[in-house]
Design an enzyme around this catalytic site. Structure first.
Site, mmCIF file in Angstrom:
data_model
loop_
_atom_site.group_PDB
_atom_site.id
_atom_site.type_symbol
_atom_site.label_atom_id
_atom_site.label_comp_id
_atom_site.label_asym_id
_atom_site.label_seq_id
_atom_site.Cartn_x
_atom_site.Cartn_y
_atom_site.Cartn_z
ATOM 1 N N CYS A 126 0.828 -1.219 0.000
ATOM 2 C CA CYS A 126 0.000 0.000 0.000
ATOM 3 C C CYS A 126 0.859 1.265 0.000
ATOM 4 O O CYS A 126 0.380 2.347 -0.340
ATOM 5 C CB CYS A 126 -0.924 0.019 1.214
ATOM 6 N N HIS A 267 -3.797 6.966 2.461
ATOM 7 C CA HIS A 267 -4.184 5.603 2.099
ATOM 8 C C HIS A 267 -5.492 5.244 2.798
ATOM 9 O O HIS A 267 -5.641 5.430 4.006
ATOM 10 C CB HIS A 267 -3.077 4.633 2.516
ATOM 11 N N ASN A 297 -10.359 -0.607 0.132
ATOM 12 C CA ASN A 297 -8.905 -0.439 0.253
ATOM 13 C C ASN A 297 -8.275 -0.915 -1.060
ATOM 14 O O ASN A 297 -8.317 -2.104 -1.364
ATOM 15 C CB ASN A 297 -8.421 -1.266 1.445
#
Ligand code: UT7
Length: 340
Positions: A126, A267, A297
């Site tokens: 990520c 994020h 996500n």
């Protein structure tokens, strides 16, 4: 005594983001759709994560990571009014490449006609896009590169075990990209950045190649090879603390306070983690962008997708101070504070 000629003083170069793009697969998977596969509910998922739906590639139709990367960088180049062969380098932050070799960045370069531009993938889960943004920025500031395309993309739906409710509720697919260029104005660019990793915590979030690689905290019998394993509680705890320390560290390096930052582009891992950071720093809701409800996500795609949506909504203006923040598997965490 040897005599050294003084090194030439490097030119003072600024860096600007002159183009953005993003791509989402058309197919939407709602929480109710997930609840028809594993034991969960829309209410549970929304309350614990803030997610209502996610976009997922239709692998059977050949849709995958590479398509999303190509679409996002193509759009970013169009908005920058540049051709692909005007780039010196393409960096692609991803952990879900369609092929192990060559890199996705090379395949994107080939598809878009980037000529002899250098190209490589950066594997930081990520954190991949923000790590890549910092690397690209510093390469331009160093004077050896003038124009770089940075992509963040993941199709985690291909790495998720859809019988594991601890992970399959969270992830969606997306890509985002930016085009950076050198500018004569040295005030433009990254004011401060932080890049970290704690390699000893990798078992909290990883993808075992086979059963032998499954660490003792997981139930081996229930683990599917090549699927993401996550100790959700441990990652949550890490994320809440680290996210806030990261913002504090970056502000301190830049000598700024949170209220001097115009936008936080973070994020999107869990709305509760974002909310905790917002409360700690007293950030008003309009300054911390949230789209996790619509896209879930999306790993490395998350930050550049948010940024592209903000740019397209006219919410990013010249002179603004924008902080990019990400964390993920590795464990890794990274920030980049920009003067636009
Ligand atoms: O992108 C970077 C990496 N990822 C993250 O940042 C994710 C970080 N972690 C999280 O977001 C959260 O840990 C999750 C959303 C994954 C899980 O939320 P949680 O509040 O930590 O739940 P939990 O694992 O503590 O489970 C609480 C309860 C348990 O039941 P009992 O033991 O209290 O009876 C679980 O079995 O909820 C149960 N549960 C579920 N129930 C319905 C766990 N997953 C689900 C589910 N649906 N999907």
């Amino acid at each position: 005594m040897p005599t050294h000629r003084p090194l030439p003083t490097p030119p003072r170069v600024g860096v600007r983001i002159i183009g953005t793009g993003s791509a989402l697969p058309a197919r939407v998977v709602t929480n109710d759709d997930i609840a028809s596969i594993v034991q969960t509910t829309d209410e549970w998922i929304y309350q614990r994560t803030g997610i209502r739906q996610r976009h997922v590639c239709e692998q059977a139709k050949g849709e995958g990571n590479l398509d999303l990367c190509i679409r996002s960088l193509r759009t970013a180049l169009e908005s920058a009014r540049l051709r692909a062969d005007e780039l010196d380098l393409i960096i692609c932050g991803t952990i879900s490449q369609d092929l192990r070799c060559p890199s996705t960045a090379c395949m994107v370069a080939g598809a878009l006609g980037a000529g002899r531009a250098a190209a490589w993938d950066l594997g930081a889960a990520c954190s991949g896009f923000v790590y890549g943004l910092n690397v690209a920025h510093d390469l331009i500031r160093g004077g050896n590169y003038r124009r770089i395309g940075v992509i963040g993309a993941d199709t985690v739906s291909a790495l998720v075990d859809y019988t594991n409710r601890g992970t399959c509720i969270l992830f969606g697919d997306a890509a985002g990209a930016v085009v950076l260029t050198a500018t004569d104005d040295p005030t433009k660019g990254c004011l401060a950045q932080a890049n970290h990793a704690n390699g000893s915590a990798w078992p909290d979030l990883f993808m075992p190649g086979d059963e032998a690689m499954v660490t003792e905290e997981y139930d081996r019998a229930s683990v599917r090879p090549m699927c993401l394993q996550m100790n959700g509680k441990a990652v949550f705890k890490f994320a809440v603390g680290t996210f806030q320390e990261l913002i504090a560290e970056t502000l301190e390096k830049a000598g700024l306070t949170a209220d001097q930052v115009d936008l936080f582009v973070c994020h999107q891992s869990n709305a509760r983690i974002l909310e905790a950071a917002r409360e700690r720093f007293g950030i008003p809701p309009e300054k911390l962008y949230i789209n996790i409800d619509r896209v879930g996500n999306t790993s490395a795609g998350s930050v550049p997708l948010c940024y592209d949506e903000l740019v397209r909504a006219g919410r990013v203006r010249e002179g603004m101070t924008v902080m990019f923040v990400a964390f993920g598997a590795g464990l890794t965490w990274t920030s980049s504070l920009w003067q636009m």
